[in-house]
Design a protein around this motif. Structure first.
Motif: not given
Length: 686
Positions: A614-622
């Motif tokens: 699981y990850g979450k980008m800097k723009d909030g997209k999972e």
């Protein structure tokens, strides 16, 4: 602006005062985490905050603390969100708001929490818990400019944010008026009752506004130390004329300290300082002086000689005994550690006298997000949804979970992420007023009607409207968005002709699944569809057969090479993907993936291909990151094929493929993260 904004969000509504608290107009007392309403021993009416949908309740037990409002608390996750209470107030009226915090080791971690509290967009205080059994309190005096205020907890440094009580007290008249109140709040730093006969504070009902006057008998670190020798407590039962503003209450003015040796000196830590503040002393002559006796003294502040010149004669300044005299400074620069002294003048027979002192710090108000009015109108349409109840300013001190803001002093909203949030009706036209918007994600909802004109949003780069029920034509104004790089409108009910300006290689544009939307002339359209479908089927059949032959041949060749011990190096075979894949798929750097997954911290699945994180980008997209664990020829070839194929496939029922990463001998596929488990779990159970 904040008025309109806060009206829309999660409200812990101020209930009408009933007979039990009719004597306290403008009083609100929330027992955070409590389950019922009650009246305490002081006659204060406490209300449960059970209307708050966020946070969890904890029961605590602290030795020697029997007050019901401190047996429970409400705590919140230690994440990057803020959690707000919204209270109704009367505009152009002054209030005191007080929050208290009793840790009591509610989480059984014995890690003292540290977190922030704010009033609207303005940071109020950092709450630092240093003892599990001690109540921390923070107070703010403000002039209400809107019909609501929001008190928000956020930014946990350690532990979890929590709150025990939240109180609102309305003032009358001009009490605490300052010429700076339009731009500054007053943060209470010290309110001391000198000469108190016990350690108990003076508050309601002795103080009609329920201010808490701390006893000078309280012994705690760095509080009223260095008391001068000869300091003596005195008191009277005589009534004190404290004037119409009731500042401070009579009970506080009936006690005092006197410097029998000619001086009164103290050292006091001022919470929130250094800075500019509002500081007043409260004096009343409560001793019977003889005809020849006098009491004159000066306030002496180190490094402030100009402030030490005026002499005080309480009885003369107050025009009589048992009357309030309140010398002070409405705007003075003070240090964190305040050393102050009162010394008698040479012509005085009696030492100085001090009844009470109050010091507040000026706290500059922040104006909040420039898009507050527009976003408020949008949220109003969905006020029953949980995402619309976060409260407070959309950007400050931290943004809502579904928006991103820039770093300007008065920030603008630059991104809105409302994918799959059950949005219905037309796309809100107020979105076109968010002039700083760069990204707009409204995909996966049930929005209907036309696409609005986004012409004014000159910074808009990304628009995701796919998988809705939008109708009408694609606005030709989309062509005028010079910054637009990504436009997804597939799987709607759009019709008409695609503006030719959108069909360029610089725009990632997807409009499939809109069966009445086409490019070019409409002539022969139905025949074209039939012919195109037939040709497409033939091409697909040929491609399938060729793929099967290629795979079979590849397996045979690999097997033969493996038997001979000359297998080709996997890295050389797929050192780069073909041009078609790289044009359609985004290539992520390994550092981006490691930041998003926190160095592959959370494993969420695995398969024959590899492990999924699981990850979450800097723009909030999972995101979900599939990491190749097979560096063989076969595994790398499958990786290359999957990137190539998935880059060309978009469908509402397929997980969206976002890109890939090939770096330092590692191969990864990046997909959108889907909540609610896997298909297998839904078919067969966990």
């Amino acid at each position: 602006m904040e008025t309109r904004l806060l009206l829309l969000f999660l409200s812990v509504t101020v209930l009408l005062l009933d007979a039990a608290n009719a004597q306290m107009p403008g009083f609100v007392s929330f027992d955070c985490g409590g389950s019922e309403n009650f009246t305490d021993d002081l006659g204060l009416w406490w209300t449960s905050d059970d209307q708050l949908i966020y946070g969890e309740i904890a029961n605590i037990s602290v030795a020697n603390e029997t007050r019901k409002q401190y047996t429970t608390l409400r705590h919140f996750p230690a994440d990057n969100r803020k959690y707000c209470y919204t209270l109704d107030v009367i505009s152009r009226t002054r209030y005191l708001v007080r929050a208290t915090f009793l840790y009591g080791n509610f989480d059984n971690n014995k890690v003292y929490p540290k977190f922030d509290i704010s009033l609207g967009a303005t940071p109020w205080s950092t709450i630092v818990i240093s003892d599990a059994n001690t109540i921390e309190s923070s107070e703010l005096i403000f002039l209400a400019s809107d019909p609501t205020i929001s008190v928000c907890l956020s930014n946990a440094t350690t532990g979890q944010p929590f709150i025990s009580t939240l109180e609102l007290r309305q003032f009358n008249g001009s009490i605490y008026y300052t010429e700076y109140e339009e731009d500054f709040f007053l943060r209470v730093s010290a309110r001391v009752n000198f000469g108190a006969d016990s350690e108990a504070p003076v508050r309601y009902p002795d103080d009609p506004f329920d201010r808490i006057w701390e006893s000078d008998s309280v012994k705690k670190a760095n509080y009223l130390v260095d008391v001068a020798p000869g300091t003596e407590k005195v008191s009277t039962q005589m009534p004190i004329d404290v004037n119409k503003d009731s500042r401070p209450p009579e009970k506080v003015m009936q006690t005092a300290v006197v410097g029998r040796n000619g001086t009164l000196s103290y050292r006091l830590n001022l919470d929130g300082f250094p800075g500019f503040g509002w500081a007043f002393t409260y004096l009343a002559e409560i001793e019977d002086l003889g005809p020849e006796e006098t009491r004159k003294f000066r306030l002496i502040l180190p490094n402030m000689p100009d402030l030490s010149k005026p002499a005080v004669n309480i009885q003369e300044n107050a025009q009589g005994k048992y009357r309030l005299y309140e010398p002070g400074f409405p705007n003075i620069s003070l240090p964190f550690v305040l050393s102050f002294k009162f010394g008698k003048t040479s012509d005085s027979s009696q030492g100085p006298l001090l009844n009470a002192m109050e010091i507040n710090k000026y706290l500059e108000k922040r104006d909040g997000c420039l898009d507050g009015s527009a976003i408020a109108s949008i949220v109003l349409q969905y006020s029953s949804e949980d995402w619309a109840k976060e409260g407070g300013d959309p950007c400050l001190p931290v943004p809502w979970s579904w928006v991103a803001c820039n770093s300007d002093p008065q920030p603008r909203i630059v991104s809105i992420h409302l994918s799959g949030k059950n949005l219905t009706g037309n796309i809100p036209t107020d979105l076109t007023k968010l002039n700083g918007l760069v990204e707009l994600w409204l995909d996966g909802n049930a929005l209907t009607g036309p696409i609005p004109d986004f012409t004014g949003l000159i910074n808009l780069k990304t628009i995701h409207l796919e998988n809705n029920q939008l109708s009408g034509e694609l606005p030709s104004s989309l062509v005028d968005l010079q910054s637009l790089k990504e436009l997804y409108v597939q799987n709607n009910m759009l019709s008409g002709k695609v503006p030719s300006g959108l069909l360029n290689e610089n725009l990632d544009f997807n409009y499939s699944g809109n069966y009445n939307l086409h490019k070019g002339s409409t002539g022969g359209r139905h025949i074209g569809i039939i012919i195109g479908s037939s040709v497409g089927a033939v091409v697909l059949l040929i491609a399938t057969i060729a793929s099967c032959l290629f795979i079979h041949k590849g397996k045979k060749r690999y097997y033969e090479q493996d038997q001979l011990g000359h297998a080709l190096p996997a890295q050389r075979i797929v050192s780069s993907l073909n041009d078609a894949a790289t044009e359609a798929a985004n290539c992520f750097s390994l550092s981006e993936i490691e930041d998003a997954t926190r160095k592959f911290e959370k494993k969420i699945g695995s398969g024959g291909f590899g492990v999924v994180y699981y990850g979450k980008m800097k723009d909030g997209k999972e995101i979900a990151v599939k990491v190749l664990i097979n560096n063989s020829y076969q595994g790398n070839r499958e990786f290359s094929n999957e990137v190539t194929l998935l880059s060309r496939i978009h469908h509402r029922n397929l997980v969206q493929f976002l890109g890939y990463c090939q770096e330092q001998g590692r191969s990864m596929l990046v997909y959108e993260f889907m909540h609610n488990g896997t298909l297998k779990e839904h078919l067969y159970g966990e």
